[in-house]
Design a protein around this motif. Structure first.
Motif: not given
Length: 619
Positions: A407-408, A411-412, A414, A438-441, A446
């Protein structure tokens, strides 16, 4: 009470709560697990001790040796194709065929130069052009200043564009002087787009009131390179584009890679089959040389030992086959006795069977699609890959790979930038790592790592856009990207916009290219018995192997799983290589431990910890 020994399960568990993960670890950065124990990850240094900055975002790195045993490195960015050999880097970006010369128009006091190419330039903003044979000193700009490489700043129309001169013009002229241009292939984007719309193509693509270039010149995907070797020759594939070849014998370091004549001009992926040596194109044209016939599920292969001949005949082994399960083929892997082909939904096998069919195809799995071009690796005949929602493994049958950080990661993530996901094999430590945004990048920031021998997972923040395993070189090589960097590159490029890649030797030392690495490891919460009693921890005895430098230990306390974390009055606790015990006197129902190192040259491997605890009351 006697000292109690704490045992922690290897790996990071983020599927459970921090209390539910009792007896394990819940978070880490720059920490791996080996032989069941956590240790600080290795550092990195500039590759070949060269502080080299390449133009653009690197999307693949590849190593191979020539027939004479000379090692080579290829790096493809969204803007360039680079080669390293003989201790130096070279720009081998392919050149677009172009005819005719250009003239220059200038404005007094300005460095902006309008270039006119009456035959049509085919360029886009961000493309690169090199002029030779400049003459006429247009607008007073010395010819020598024009005999350089430039980045195209704006495109006015199909016959003219602007560049930035290293010197300002002293007079205003129109179409003066002359030079011979060499245009590199159109650059690609370092980000992907979900759909066409406002902002596509970048600010300043065309002046107000002038037509924009056709929308078809844009690509929704980020530019992705993919490499293979055909003997000593480099095979370089642009995702959704043609296939290029560079030969140390035919091209040499001063000449660019060239498009393979006779090969399909639009392909999703390509690789050389072994041992039969066909060039296999995955997701390609049904009519060779006609990009409008592109079929993302079509497989085409060349004649054996003849990678420029894809025309089927009764006297050769060229051919093709359309696959059925999926919307598009994304990648392929050479595996044990076959080529594995991954679509966005399924796994197929492609096996050499000899004449008259050459290759046989079979579907090996469904609902197991891969997320991107570089998201799969083969480990000794076992394929491991990342899908949009799960990890998968194929060892004869397709299975979902159980993941304690599922999930880590998913769920995050992009998904718009999913084509950038890169899977790297680190055989020195039995690891497969996926670097992802990640979702905001919009860029990779990561990683998640799977140890395929010990079946453990860990995560971290090291960002790498491409990776190649140790082999030609004793240690892995990897690249990172700074979209804001304006660092100098191999040779002057005038008007060059930001965005640079660096190449590193990984697992080299303990520092981040001369800077300290902040590594940490945090355990789940532990308690006395079933957590009914409050405990008093009087002291702990650390247990570290190969400790170099100083560490700190934090003890986080809670009375209930939903309570806020608190720390003791003496927290944090410094740990030197000679520390024998640490007095604490902290109180709580549950305690979590965090180990941190953030100094130059630190190294460590954590074993167990013995603690002195006793039941206590609330007060």
């Amino acid at each position: 009470m006697p000292l109690v020994r704490l045992f922690f399960k290897p790996g990071i568990d983020k599927q459970n709560t921090e209390y539910g993960a009792e007896g394990g670890y819940v978070d880490s950065d720059y920490v791996r697990f080996r032989y069941g124990l956590p240790e600080k990850m290795g550092g990195w240094t500039n590759f070949a001790a060269l502080d080299t900055h390449l133009v653009g975002m690197a999307t693949d790195v590849f190593t191979w040796t020539s027939l004479s045993g000379v090692p080579h490195v290829a790096v493809g960015t969204n803007r360039k194709l680079y080669l390293f050999t003989g201790g130096a880097w070279y720009d081998i970006t392919p050149i677009r065929p172009q005819f005719g010369n250009v003239t220059f128009s200038t404005t007094a006091g300005s460095t902006t130069v309008t270039v006119t190419h009456n035959g049509g330039h085919g360029g886009e903003p961000g493309d690169f052009v090199t002029y030779t044979g400049a003459s006429g000193n247009p607008g007073g700009i010395p010819n020598a200043d024009l005999n350089n490489q430039f980045e195209i700043q704006t495109v006015i129309d199909g016959s003219s564009y602007t560049i930035l001169s290293p010197t300002a013009a002293s007079s205003t002229v129109t179409e003066q002087g002359s030079a011979t241009p060499k245009y590199q292939i159109n650059v690609g984007s370092d980000v992907a787009y979900f759909d066409f719309g406002w902002g596509v193509g970048g600010w300043g693509l065309a002046t107000f009131g002038t037509p924009r270039p056709a929308i078809g010149s844009f690509d929704l995907s980020a530019r992705i390179w993919q490499f293979d070797a055909y003997g000593e020759n480099l095979i370089a594939q642009i995702n959704g584009g043609p296939i290029y070849e560079w030969s140390p014998t035919n091209q040499g370091v001063t000449n660019p890679a060239v498009e393979i004549a006779g090969a399909p001009t639009k392909n999703n992926f390509s690789l050389i089959s072994t041992p039969d040596r066909h060039l296999v194109c995955l997701g390609t044209e049904t009519i060779i040389g006609d990009p409008t016939s592109f079929d993302p599920m079509f497989v085409r292969f060349s004649n054996q030992e003849d990678i420029g001949n894809f025309v089927e005949s009764a006297t050769n082994t060229a051919g093709g086959q359309r696959l059925s399960d999926g919307n598009k083929i994304l990648t392929g892997l050479r595996s044990r006795g076959q080529i594995l082909i991954l679509t966005d939904n399924a796994l197929h096998g492609m096996q050499y069977v000899g004449p008259p069919f050459t290759f046989g195809f079979q579907q090996l799995g469904a609902n197991c699609g891969v997320i991107g071009t570089h998201a799969a690796v083969d480990v000794n005949g076992i394929a491991i890959w990342m899908g949009p929602e799960d990890f998968f493994i194929f060892d004869g049958t397709v299975k979902k790979l159980p993941c304690t950080v599922q999930d880590f990661v998913f769920k995050d993530l992009n998904l718009v930038q999913a084509s950038k996901v890169f899977a790297g094999l680190n055989s020195l430590f039995n690891e497969v790592t996926w670097w992802y945004p990640t979702a905001t990048s919009e860029y990779i920031n990561r990683f998640v790592t799977y140890n395929y021998v010990e079946n453990t997972w860990h995560v971290g923040s090291m960002a790498r856009t491409a990776w190649t395993d140790a082999g030609v070189y004793n240690r892995p090589l990897a690249t990172d990207y700074d979209q804001n960097s304006t660092a100098p590159t191999l040779a002057p490029i005038y008007g060059l916009t930001p965005g640079r890649a660096s190449v590193y030797t990984q697992e080299d030392g303990t520092n981040a290219n001369g800077q300290p690495i902040e590594a940490y490891l945090k355990s789940g919460y532990f308690d006395i018995g079933d957590g009914e009693q409050v405990m008093l921890m009087k002291r702990f005895i650390p247990d570290f192997k190969r400790q170099v430098g100083n560490l700190t230990v934090n003890l986080y306390l809670r009375y209930y799983p939903q309570s806020a974390e608190t720390v003791g009055s003496l927290d944090p606790y410094p740990i030197t290589p000679t520390t024998q015990k640490v007095d604490t006197r902290v109180r709580g129902r549950q305690v979590s431990m965090k180990i941190t190192s953030d100094e130059l040259g630190t190294d460590w491997r954590f074993g167990t910890m013995r603690i002195d605890i006793q039941p206590d009351g609330l007060r």
